[in-house]
Design a protein around this motif. Structure first.
Motif, PDB file in Angstrom:
ATOM      1  N   GLY A  33       0.790  -1.222   0.000  1.00 31.62           N
ATOM      2  CA  GLY A  33       0.000   0.000   0.000  1.00 31.62           C
ATOM      3  C   GLY A  33       0.821   1.270   0.000  1.00 31.62           C
ATOM      4  O   GLY A  33       0.274   2.365   0.001  1.00 31.62           O
ATOM      5  N   GLY A  34       2.159   1.148  -0.035  1.00 31.21           N
ATOM      6  CA  GLY A  34       3.004   2.345  -0.108  1.00 31.21           C
ATOM      7  C   GLY A  34       2.925   2.964  -1.496  1.00 31.21           C
ATOM      8  O   GLY A  34       2.819   2.257  -2.501  1.00 31.21           O
ATOM      9  N   ARG A  35       2.962   4.267  -1.546  1.00 28.48           N
ATOM     10  CA  ARG A  35       2.867   4.995  -2.810  1.00 28.48           C
ATOM     11  C   ARG A  35       4.121   5.833  -3.002  1.00 28.48           C
ATOM     12  O   ARG A  35       4.509   6.599  -2.121  1.00 28.48           O
ATOM     13  N   THR A  36       4.747   5.675  -4.167  1.00 26.53           N
ATOM     14  CA  THR A  36       5.962   6.413  -4.495  1.00 26.53           C
ATOM     15  C   THR A  36       5.745   7.086  -5.835  1.00 26.53           C
ATOM     16  O   THR A  36       5.203   6.479  -6.763  1.00 26.53           O
ATOM     17  N   GLN A  37       6.168   8.339  -5.946  1.00 27.56           N
ATOM     18  CA  GLN A  37       5.916   9.104  -7.166  1.00 27.56           C
ATOM     19  C   GLN A  37       7.204   9.648  -7.757  1.00 27.56           C
ATOM     20  O   GLN A  37       8.069  10.148  -7.037  1.00 27.56           O
ATOM     21  N   GLY A  38       7.296   9.569  -9.082  1.00 24.44           N
ATOM     22  CA  GLY A  38       8.441  10.096  -9.822  1.00 24.44           C
ATOM     23  C   GLY A  38       9.509   9.033 -10.013  1.00 24.44           C
ATOM     24  O   GLY A  38       9.796   8.256  -9.093  1.00 24.44           O
ATOM     25  N   ILE A  39      10.089   8.982 -11.216  1.00 22.90           N
ATOM     26  CA  ILE A  39      11.087   7.955 -11.532  1.00 22.90           C
ATOM     27  C   ILE A  39      12.219   7.878 -10.509  1.00 22.90           C
ATOM     28  O   ILE A  39      12.548   6.785 -10.066  1.00 22.90           O
ATOM     29  N   LEU A  43      12.562   4.371  -8.561  1.00 23.06           N
ATOM     30  CA  LEU A  43      13.765   3.565  -8.765  1.00 23.06           C
ATOM     31  C   LEU A  43      14.515   3.348  -7.460  1.00 23.06           C
ATOM     32  O   LEU A  43      15.038   2.261  -7.213  1.00 23.06           O
ATOM     33  N   SER A  44      14.568   4.357  -6.601  1.00 24.01           N
ATOM     34  CA  SER A  44      15.214   4.188  -5.303  1.00 24.01           C
ATOM     35  C   SER A  44      14.529   3.085  -4.506  1.00 24.01           C
ATOM     36  O   SER A  44      15.188   2.220  -3.922  1.00 24.01           O
ATOM     37  N   GLU A  45      13.197   3.091  -4.491  1.00 20.19           N
ATOM     38  CA  GLU A  45      12.448   2.071  -3.752  1.00 20.19           C
ATOM     39  C   GLU A  45      12.667   0.686  -4.346  1.00 20.19           C
ATOM     40  O   GLU A  45      12.978  -0.268  -3.624  1.00 20.19           O
ATOM     41  N   VAL A  46      12.501   0.544  -5.661  1.00 17.99           N
ATOM     42  CA  VAL A  46      12.606  -0.797  -6.245  1.00 17.99           C
ATOM     43  C   VAL A  46      14.044  -1.315  -6.208  1.00 17.99           C
ATOM     44  O   VAL A  46      14.265  -2.505  -6.034  1.00 17.99           O
ATOM     45  N   HIS A  47      15.032  -0.422  -6.328  1.00 13.59           N
ATOM     46  CA  HIS A  47      16.423  -0.878  -6.196  1.00 13.59           C
ATOM     47  C   HIS A  47      16.669  -1.409  -4.781  1.00 13.59           C
ATOM     48  O   HIS A  47      17.353  -2.419  -4.599  1.00 13.59           O
ATOM     49  N   GLN A  48      16.102  -0.754  -3.786  1.00 13.36           N
ATOM     50  CA  GLN A  48      16.297  -1.183  -2.402  1.00 13.36           C
ATOM     51  C   GLN A  48      15.719  -2.572  -2.181  1.00 13.36           C
ATOM     52  O   GLN A  48      16.375  -3.448  -1.636  1.00 13.36           O
ATOM     53  N   VAL A  49      14.481  -2.811  -2.618  1.00 11.30           N
ATOM     54  CA  VAL A  49      13.878  -4.126  -2.375  1.00 11.30           C
ATOM     55  C   VAL A  49      14.495  -5.208  -3.254  1.00 11.30           C
ATOM     56  O   VAL A  49      14.587  -6.364  -2.844  1.00 11.30           O
ATOM     57  N   HIS A  50      14.964  -4.820  -4.452  1.00 15.34           N
ATOM     58  CA  HIS A  50      15.589  -5.813  -5.331  1.00 15.34           C
ATOM     59  C   HIS A  50      17.035  -6.105  -4.926  1.00 15.34           C
ATOM     60  O   HIS A  50      17.619  -7.073  -5.413  1.00 15.34           O
TER      61      HIS A  50
END
Length: 131
Positions: A33-39, A43-50
């Motif tokens: 349910g977290g919402r992140t806006q802007g590339i 990218l910071s969020e998905v790089h962290q989890v990946h």
């Protein structure tokens, strides 16, 4: 649809390459349910989890369908299944079934993801009509 395929290819590569499939104001809603806006922020969020619990995890499309809301707007619904992983708070690794909704916009001759929302679902992967 090409931007959706590109998203899943980027997922499999840990989102290490800058996406060529999303708008600058990409709006990403994760399964928690977290919402992140802007590339840059997405990218910071998905790089962290990946780089942590999703490292090496695959997410394969089971079925998909696309509806056109107008000449420059489309909605893609994708049912997918991940390889097993243990997410935050999970005590064991398991495969996840997911439904992801993409909102796509046409910019010039190119379709781009402007928003995606991912929901983890239980049970076997569902199928979408018309696939």
């Amino acid at each position: 649809m090409e931007p959706v395929r590109a998203f899943y290819e980027a997922f499999g590569a840990g989102f290490q390459d800058a996406p060529t499939f999303a708008t600058e104001d990409w709006n990403h809603i994760n399964p928690g349910g977290g919402r992140t806006q802007g590339i840059p922020a997405v990218l910071s969020e998905v790089h962290q989890v990946h780089s942590t619990f999703l490292r090496g995890v695959s997410d394969k499309i089971v079925s998909s369908d696309v509806r056109y809301a107008g000449p420059e707007t489309a909605i893609a619904t994708v049912v997918s299944r991940t390889s097993p992983f243990a997410g935050p708070g999970d005590s064991f690794a398991y495969a996840h079934n997911q439904i992801r909704t993409f909102i796509l916009v046409k910019r010039g001759a190119k379709w781009l993801v402007t928003q995606d929302q991912n929901t983890n679902v239980g049970g076997p992967p569902a199928t979408a009509p018309g696939v």
